[in-house]
Design an enzyme around this catalytic site. Sequence first.
Site, PDB file in Angstrom:
ATOM      1  N   ASP A   1       7.873  -0.988   1.340  1.00 27.56           N
ATOM      2  CA  ASP A   1       7.398  -1.698   2.372  1.00 27.56           C
ATOM      3  C   ASP A   1       7.539  -1.150   3.836  1.00 27.56           C
ATOM      4  O   ASP A   1       8.571  -0.184   3.736  1.00 27.56           O
ATOM      5  CB  ASP A   1       7.873  -3.140   2.607  1.00 27.56           C
ATOM      6  CG  ASP A   1       7.108  -4.070   1.949  1.00 27.56           C
ATOM      7  OD1 ASP A   1       5.982  -3.700   0.779  1.00 27.56           O
ATOM      8  OD2 ASP A   1       7.195  -5.318   1.778  1.00 27.56           O
ATOM      9  N   ASP A   2       7.066  -1.318   4.569  1.00 26.84           N
ATOM     10  CA  ASP A   2       7.153  -0.794   6.138  1.00 26.84           C
ATOM     11  C   ASP A   2       6.904   0.702   6.313  1.00 26.84           C
ATOM     12  O   ASP A   2       7.636   1.447   7.158  1.00 26.84           O
ATOM     13  CB  ASP A   2       8.447  -1.133   6.709  1.00 26.84           C
ATOM     14  CG  ASP A   2       8.697  -2.614   6.406  1.00 26.84           C
ATOM     15  OD1 ASP A   2       7.649  -3.493   6.518  1.00 26.84           O
ATOM     16  OD2 ASP A   2       9.960  -3.202   6.449  1.00 26.84           O
TER      17      ASP A   2
ATOM     18  N   HIS B   1       3.398  -8.622   6.281  1.00 28.04           N
ATOM     19  CA  HIS B   1       4.750  -8.174   6.758  1.00 28.04           C
ATOM     20  C   HIS B   1       5.360  -9.640   7.124  1.00 28.04           C
ATOM     21  O   HIS B   1       4.939 -10.452   7.645  1.00 28.04           O
ATOM     22  CB  HIS B   1       4.726  -7.721   8.194  1.00 28.04           C
ATOM     23  CG  HIS B   1       5.875  -7.094   8.723  1.00 28.04           C
ATOM     24  ND1 HIS B   1       7.092  -6.220   7.967  1.00 28.04           N
ATOM     25  CD2 HIS B   1       6.686  -7.159   9.961  1.00 28.04           C
ATOM     26  CE1 HIS B   1       7.912  -6.175   8.846  1.00 28.04           C
ATOM     27  NE2 HIS B   1       7.790  -6.549  10.025  1.00 28.04           N
TER      28      HIS B   1
END
Length: 310
Positions: A13-14, A134
């Site tokens: 993620d991210d 998110h």
Amino acid sequence: MPQPRMKLVVTGDDFGYCPRRNQGIVDCFQAGGISNVSLLVNASAAKAAADLAKRHNIPIGLHANLSEGVPVCLSLQQTSTLINQQGVFLGKMGFRQALERGQLSMKQVDLELRAQVRLFRKLTGHLPHHMDGHQHVHVLPEVREVFAQVLSELGIPYTRVPVEPGLHSCPWLPAHIYRFYKQVEKDALDSIPVFSRYGIRWPDVYFGLTTMGQNMSIPNLQKALSHALAAGPLDAISGSASGSSQSVVTAELMVHPGYPSLPQEGGCGEGPDDFSQSPDRQYELSVLRDPSLLALYSQERIQLCAFRDL
């Protein structure tokens, strides 16, 4: 490998958060520790991340962001229900509180999600193979309906449903974090009929809440994998990625590898947060590419893949 018992999507993620997060994710992918990434298009290093994904052929999806940084949609950057007086999103808990008070415009949520998909396509040259939220905003009440409609209309097939087997047997989680995860789980369960109605799909099993940061270890990952394998294919759920004709469990492991962000370098417009500057990112990276974990995958007949391979 003989017939796998599990097809596992390990999602970093991210991606795009900062140069050091990008480099850590690429290093992890090249070492075989992750098989998929989720891009924050409003983050400071998003374009560099998209370029890295192209260069290294990393399967990439969209990490839709409604809680951190600045909106992508120009019309929402000056005045909207999604931002505060400083012009940035309301934060993980601020977004949830405003939603509970009925202060958020779902029309504006729709506009922002579509703007993020357009930017993703501009950066990568294609639609996302999957799209999640998110800080798990995509499973929140009202938001999930808009989210599912956007995915359905744009032809994005997969999402994430953060319901983790074994969440209730993790005494190492602090009480406030456990309460938040329990709420995420409730919201995710309530999302299943919505996602099903729109024909959205997701892996049979999700895990990663209980193995974040210093809680990630090979014994804890082994325990989480055991819970996931025991859960088996969710054939009763129409949105499951497993069809009734197969016995292979499909799963997603959410991870956050990287190198610690430097102060003032990265983020989504407000600089990197403590989570990204902590050594936990590099700790996850070291665990994920540990040869003994990769050996465990092979021993348990777990095949790493991307959403597009399910």
